[in-house]
Design an enzyme around this catalytic site. Sequence first.
Site, PDB file in Angstrom:
ATOM      1  N   GLU A   1      14.687 -16.925  -8.548  1.00 14.59           N
ATOM      2  CA  GLU A   1      14.588 -18.107  -9.392  1.00 14.59           C
ATOM      3  C   GLU A   1      13.439 -19.001  -8.923  1.00 14.59           C
ATOM      4  O   GLU A   1      13.254 -19.238  -7.734  1.00 14.59           O
ATOM      5  CB  GLU A   1      15.910 -18.884  -9.326  1.00 14.59           C
ATOM      6  CG  GLU A   1      15.948 -20.101 -10.235  1.00 14.59           C
ATOM      7  CD  GLU A   1      17.283 -20.834 -10.161  1.00 14.59           C
ATOM      8  OE1 GLU A   1      17.772 -21.262 -11.212  1.00 14.59           O
ATOM      9  OE2 GLU A   1      17.828 -20.962  -9.043  1.00 14.59           O
TER      10      GLU A   1
ATOM     11  N   LYS B   1      16.519 -21.716 -18.494  1.00 14.63           N
ATOM     12  CA  LYS B   1      17.894 -21.909 -18.052  1.00 14.63           C
ATOM     13  C   LYS B   1      18.593 -22.871 -19.008  1.00 14.63           C
ATOM     14  O   LYS B   1      18.100 -23.981 -19.251  1.00 14.63           O
ATOM     15  CB  LYS B   1      17.879 -22.456 -16.627  1.00 14.63           C
ATOM     16  CG  LYS B   1      19.197 -22.403 -15.883  1.00 14.63           C
ATOM     17  CD  LYS B   1      18.979 -22.797 -14.423  1.00 14.63           C
ATOM     18  CE  LYS B   1      20.210 -22.574 -13.562  1.00 14.63           C
ATOM     19  NZ  LYS B   1      19.954 -22.876 -12.136  1.00 14.63           N
TER      20      LYS B   1
ATOM     21  N   CYS C   1      20.691 -17.766 -11.588  1.00 13.92           N
ATOM     22  CA  CYS C   1      21.643 -18.390 -10.684  1.00 13.92           C
ATOM     23  C   CYS C   1      23.021 -18.570 -11.312  1.00 13.92           C
ATOM     24  O   CYS C   1      23.638 -17.626 -11.761  1.00 13.92           O
ATOM     25  CB  CYS C   1      21.040 -19.713 -10.188  1.00 13.92           C
ATOM     26  SG  CYS C   1      21.814 -20.422  -8.722  1.00 13.92           S
TER      27      CYS C   1
END
Length: 329
Positions: free
Chosen positions: A45, A127, A161
């Site tokens: 990430e 995200k 994540c």
Amino acid sequence: MTQSVRVAAVQAAPVWLDAQASTDKAIDIIDKAAGQGAELVAFGESWLPGYPFWIWTRTPSAGVPYFLRYDRNAVTTDGPELAAIRSAARRHQIHVALGFAERAAGSLYCSQALIGDQGELLAVRRKLKPTHVERSLWGEGDGSDLLVTQTRLGRIGMLNCWEHIQPLSRYALYSMDEQIHIASWPALAVSRVEQGAQSARHVCASYALEGQCFVLSATNVLPAELAEELAPAPGALPPGGGAAAVFAPNTTVLAESSTDVHDEIVVTDCDLSAIRLAKMTADPVGHYARPDATRLLLDRTRRTPVVLLEPGADPSPADEPEPAPETGA
């Protein structure tokens, strides 16, 4: 589509808050992964320009100098950093999945890019919901960022994540017939309890089992000197936090890193025919589903804060969404 795919999951430390140096290091890793025969290499990430650890260890005011450096080193989708990585992908004829801090106008986003083996930018996603204090730095994505892309290697999807503990987002990707999943993580050292390596391992294994797909878990590493700089108290921020691994649909760990503190490239072969055997027993979005009882509503339209009406155009509601781009899903 090939049946056997050689993949590489990266566990490494980017050059923190230095987009150019991190780009150079990524290209070096791509060279090494390609030298081992990898057809797909996945990074952690926010590889460019590194994960913003200070948001967990500093007050908002104390973090301003770090933000300014981070903002200067965030990249754009059409900038020189991704262009250089696309060139490396084309040179080695390798697919690349890369996490990066995306600058778009006045905002930053935690994004992932999927680059094809001819250097083409196949997909970019953001995200959907930055986690906890990440919301002080990154904006949010929307339903258009839930996508799976058809490639020569198979159908590839990505999440960042703790998006992996969002059951509906997972199910959305399963429904798109995902075969290879990229799970990108920061260095799992900020919190050994909430975001530890064991948590990531369990989440990735369950994703592989539920989605009947191969999962590449790629992580960053927190260097000791950076941990010392950012720790709220001596020894409070442990270095390391790497946990690169590749999981099969039956949760078998095909390969994993030998330590959590050093740069490593985890390389293994994925036999995609194993997916058919896994789906024979249970396909949660197919024969094992119960749409009469439960269904997922997925809105993949892209949301924009402004809708422009040209002179003479028919008026439309101010919140009318733009259609999602074609992604091959």
